[in-house]
Design a protein around this motif. Structure first.
Motif, PDB file in Angstrom:
ATOM      1  N   ARG A 102      74.489  84.141  -6.004  1.00 14.27           N
ATOM      2  CA  ARG A 102      73.867  84.156  -4.774  1.00 14.27           C
ATOM      3  C   ARG A 102      74.950  85.392  -3.923  1.00 14.27           C
ATOM      4  O   ARG A 102      74.189  86.177  -3.122  1.00 14.27           O
ATOM      5  CB  ARG A 102      73.611  82.921  -3.682  1.00 14.27           C
ATOM      6  CG  ARG A 102      72.506  82.345  -4.207  1.00 14.27           C
ATOM      7  CD  ARG A 102      72.043  81.063  -3.318  1.00 14.27           C
ATOM      8  NE  ARG A 102      73.021  79.905  -3.395  1.00 14.27           N
ATOM      9  CZ  ARG A 102      73.039  79.166  -4.465  1.00 14.27           C
ATOM     10  NH1 ARG A 102      72.321  78.959  -5.358  1.00 14.27           N
ATOM     11  NH2 ARG A 102      74.029  78.079  -4.536  1.00 14.27           N
ATOM     12  N   ALA A 103      76.169  85.022  -4.031  1.00 13.30           N
ATOM     13  CA  ALA A 103      76.800  86.074  -3.348  1.00 13.30           C
ATOM     14  C   ALA A 103      76.909  87.389  -3.882  1.00 13.30           C
ATOM     15  O   ALA A 103      76.738  88.504  -3.314  1.00 13.30           O
ATOM     16  CB  ALA A 103      78.332  85.539  -3.354  1.00 13.30           C
ATOM     17  N   LEU A 104      76.674  87.610  -5.166  1.00 15.40           N
ATOM     18  CA  LEU A 104      76.537  88.751  -5.973  1.00 15.40           C
ATOM     19  C   LEU A 104      75.058  89.438  -5.407  1.00 15.40           C
ATOM     20  O   LEU A 104      74.912  90.606  -5.251  1.00 15.40           O
ATOM     21  CB  LEU A 104      76.663  88.399  -7.368  1.00 15.40           C
ATOM     22  CG  LEU A 104      78.039  88.187  -7.862  1.00 15.40           C
ATOM     23  CD1 LEU A 104      77.579  87.804  -9.523  1.00 15.40           C
ATOM     24  CD2 LEU A 104      78.830  89.461  -7.680  1.00 15.40           C
ATOM     25  N   GLY A 105      74.102  88.498  -5.261  1.00 12.35           N
ATOM     26  CA  GLY A 105      72.658  88.924  -4.809  1.00 12.35           C
ATOM     27  C   GLY A 105      72.689  89.782  -3.449  1.00 12.35           C
ATOM     28  O   GLY A 105      72.199  90.634  -3.180  1.00 12.35           O
ATOM     29  N   ARG A 106      73.540  88.857  -2.639  1.00 13.02           N
ATOM     30  CA  ARG A 106      73.755  89.451  -1.176  1.00 13.02           C
ATOM     31  C   ARG A 106      74.366  90.785  -0.988  1.00 13.02           C
ATOM     32  O   ARG A 106      74.204  91.715  -0.294  1.00 13.02           O
ATOM     33  CB  ARG A 106      74.331  88.209  -0.306  1.00 13.02           C
ATOM     34  CG  ARG A 106      73.337  87.108  -0.096  1.00 13.02           C
ATOM     35  CD  ARG A 106      74.113  86.166   1.049  1.00 13.02           C
ATOM     36  NE  ARG A 106      75.350  85.770   0.553  1.00 13.02           N
ATOM     37  CZ  ARG A 106      75.580  84.556  -0.085  1.00 13.02           C
ATOM     38  NH1 ARG A 106      74.601  83.725  -0.378  1.00 13.02           N
ATOM     39  NH2 ARG A 106      76.845  84.039  -0.273  1.00 13.02           N
ATOM     40  N   ALA A 107      75.567  90.834  -2.054  1.00 11.05           N
ATOM     41  CA  ALA A 107      76.420  92.035  -1.949  1.00 11.05           C
ATOM     42  C   ALA A 107      75.497  93.125  -2.528  1.00 11.05           C
ATOM     43  O   ALA A 107      75.711  94.232  -2.135  1.00 11.05           O
ATOM     44  CB  ALA A 107      77.549  91.674  -2.754  1.00 11.05           C
ATOM     45  N   ALA A 108      74.480  92.902  -3.357  1.00 10.75           N
ATOM     46  CA  ALA A 108      73.946  93.644  -4.123  1.00 10.75           C
ATOM     47  C   ALA A 108      72.816  94.212  -3.345  1.00 10.75           C
ATOM     48  O   ALA A 108      72.596  95.573  -3.277  1.00 10.75           O
ATOM     49  CB  ALA A 108      73.002  93.232  -5.546  1.00 10.75           C
ATOM     50  N   VAL A 109      72.264  93.597  -2.301  1.00 13.05           N
ATOM     51  CA  VAL A 109      71.322  94.208  -1.139  1.00 13.05           C
ATOM     52  C   VAL A 109      72.039  94.929  -0.294  1.00 13.05           C
ATOM     53  O   VAL A 109      71.478  95.889   0.107  1.00 13.05           O
ATOM     54  CB  VAL A 109      70.761  92.846  -0.532  1.00 13.05           C
ATOM     55  CG1 VAL A 109      69.919  93.578   0.790  1.00 13.05           C
ATOM     56  CG2 VAL A 109      69.684  92.071  -1.523  1.00 13.05           C
ATOM     57  N   ALA A 110      73.388  94.677   0.054  1.00 11.76           N
ATOM     58  CA  ALA A 110      74.053  95.311   1.231  1.00 11.76           C
ATOM     59  C   ALA A 110      74.437  96.716   0.527  1.00 11.76           C
ATOM     60  O   ALA A 110      74.385  97.546   1.221  1.00 11.76           O
ATOM     61  CB  ALA A 110      75.263  94.685   1.390  1.00 11.76           C
ATOM     62  N   LYS A 111      74.667  96.964  -0.766  1.00 11.06           N
ATOM     63  CA  LYS A 111      74.853  98.249  -1.383  1.00 11.06           C
ATOM     64  C   LYS A 111      73.690  98.902  -1.819  1.00 11.06           C
ATOM     65  O   LYS A 111      73.834 100.248  -1.712  1.00 11.06           O
ATOM     66  CB  LYS A 111      75.846  97.952  -2.658  1.00 11.06           C
ATOM     67  CG  LYS A 111      76.440  99.243  -3.377  1.00 11.06           C
ATOM     68  CD  LYS A 111      77.169  98.988  -4.394  1.00 11.06           C
ATOM     69  CE  LYS A 111      77.811 100.411  -4.932  1.00 11.06           C
ATOM     70  NZ  LYS A 111      78.694 100.247  -5.915  1.00 11.06           N
ATOM     71  N   TYR A 112      72.657  98.384  -2.275  1.00 20.26           N
ATOM     72  CA  TYR A 112      71.636  99.155  -2.884  1.00 20.26           C
ATOM     73  C   TYR A 112      70.239  99.002  -2.349  1.00 20.26           C
ATOM     74  O   TYR A 112      69.364  99.510  -2.612  1.00 20.26           O
ATOM     75  CB  TYR A 112      71.325  98.548  -4.517  1.00 20.26           C
ATOM     76  CG  TYR A 112      72.443  98.984  -5.302  1.00 20.26           C
ATOM     77  CD1 TYR A 112      72.680 100.272  -5.821  1.00 20.26           C
ATOM     78  CD2 TYR A 112      73.242  97.865  -5.760  1.00 20.26           C
ATOM     79  CE1 TYR A 112      73.829 100.322  -6.666  1.00 20.26           C
ATOM     80  CE2 TYR A 112      74.338  98.183  -6.793  1.00 20.26           C
ATOM     81  CZ  TYR A 112      74.687  99.406  -7.003  1.00 20.26           C
ATOM     82  OH  TYR A 112      75.549  99.626  -7.985  1.00 20.26           O
TER      83      TYR A 112
END
Length: 138
Positions: A102-112
Motif C-alpha cells: 500500500r505504501a508503494l501504491g501511494r508513492a507510485a501515485v505521488a510520482k506517476y
C-alpha cells in the motif's frame, strides 16, 4: 497570616524551579538528532547519566524504505518484484507485505499519477498495491 503567606511564597520560589528543571529533564527521554529517513540517534536520560544510542529499526521498516527508494530510482514494478522475492525468502515479512505494498501504491501515485501507477499493479500481497493507488488517487 501575611507572614505565613510570605514564607510559603519564598519556599515555592526556591523549590519550584528545582522541581521544574528535574521534571522537565526526566520527561525528555527521546530527542531525535537525525533526519526522519536516517537511522535516528536518541538521547536517553536515566539515573543521572545520558548516553547516545542508535535506535534499532524493524526489518519490515528497512525493507519498506529500501523499496520506496527503489520505486523512486527505478519504477513500481521493480519494487513490487523485490517485495515478492523478499516475502518469499523471508516468511516473517509476509505479515507486513500488504502494508508495504500500500505504501508503494501511494508513492507510485505521488510520482506517476493514479492512471500510470495503476498500470504497475500486480497480484503481490493480493490487491494491496492497487488499494494504495486508489486511496492516494482520491
Amino acid at each position: 497570616m501575611n507572614q505565613a503567606a510570605r514564607r510559603i511564597g519564598r519556599t515555592l520560589a526556591l523549590v519550584l524551579p528545582v522541581v521544574l528543571v528535574l521534571s522537565g529533564t526526566l520527561a525528555v527521554t527521546r530527542v531525535p538528532w537525525a533526519a526522519p529517513n536516517a537511522e535516528s540517534q536518541v538521547l536517553t536520560a536515566s539515573s543521572g547519566t545520558a548516553s547516545t544510542q542508535a535506535k534499532a529499526r524493524a526489518p519490515h521498516e528497512v525493507l519498506r524504505d529500501r523499496l520506496l527508494t527503489e520505486l523512486q530510482q527505478k519504477n513500481p514494478g521493480a519494487a513490487l518484484t523485490d517485495l515478492q522475492r523478499e516475502t518469499e525468502s523471508r516468511p516473517s515479512l509476509a505479515q507486513y507485505c500488504g502494508q508495504i505494498a500500500r505504501a508503494l501504491g501511494r508513492a507510485a501515485v505521488a510520482k506517476y499519477g493514479a492512471k500510470k501507477a495503476q498500470s504497475y499493479s500486480r497480484p503481490v500481497c493480493d490487491t494491496s498495491f492497487a488499494s494504495g493507488v486508489v486511496a492516494q488517487g482520491h
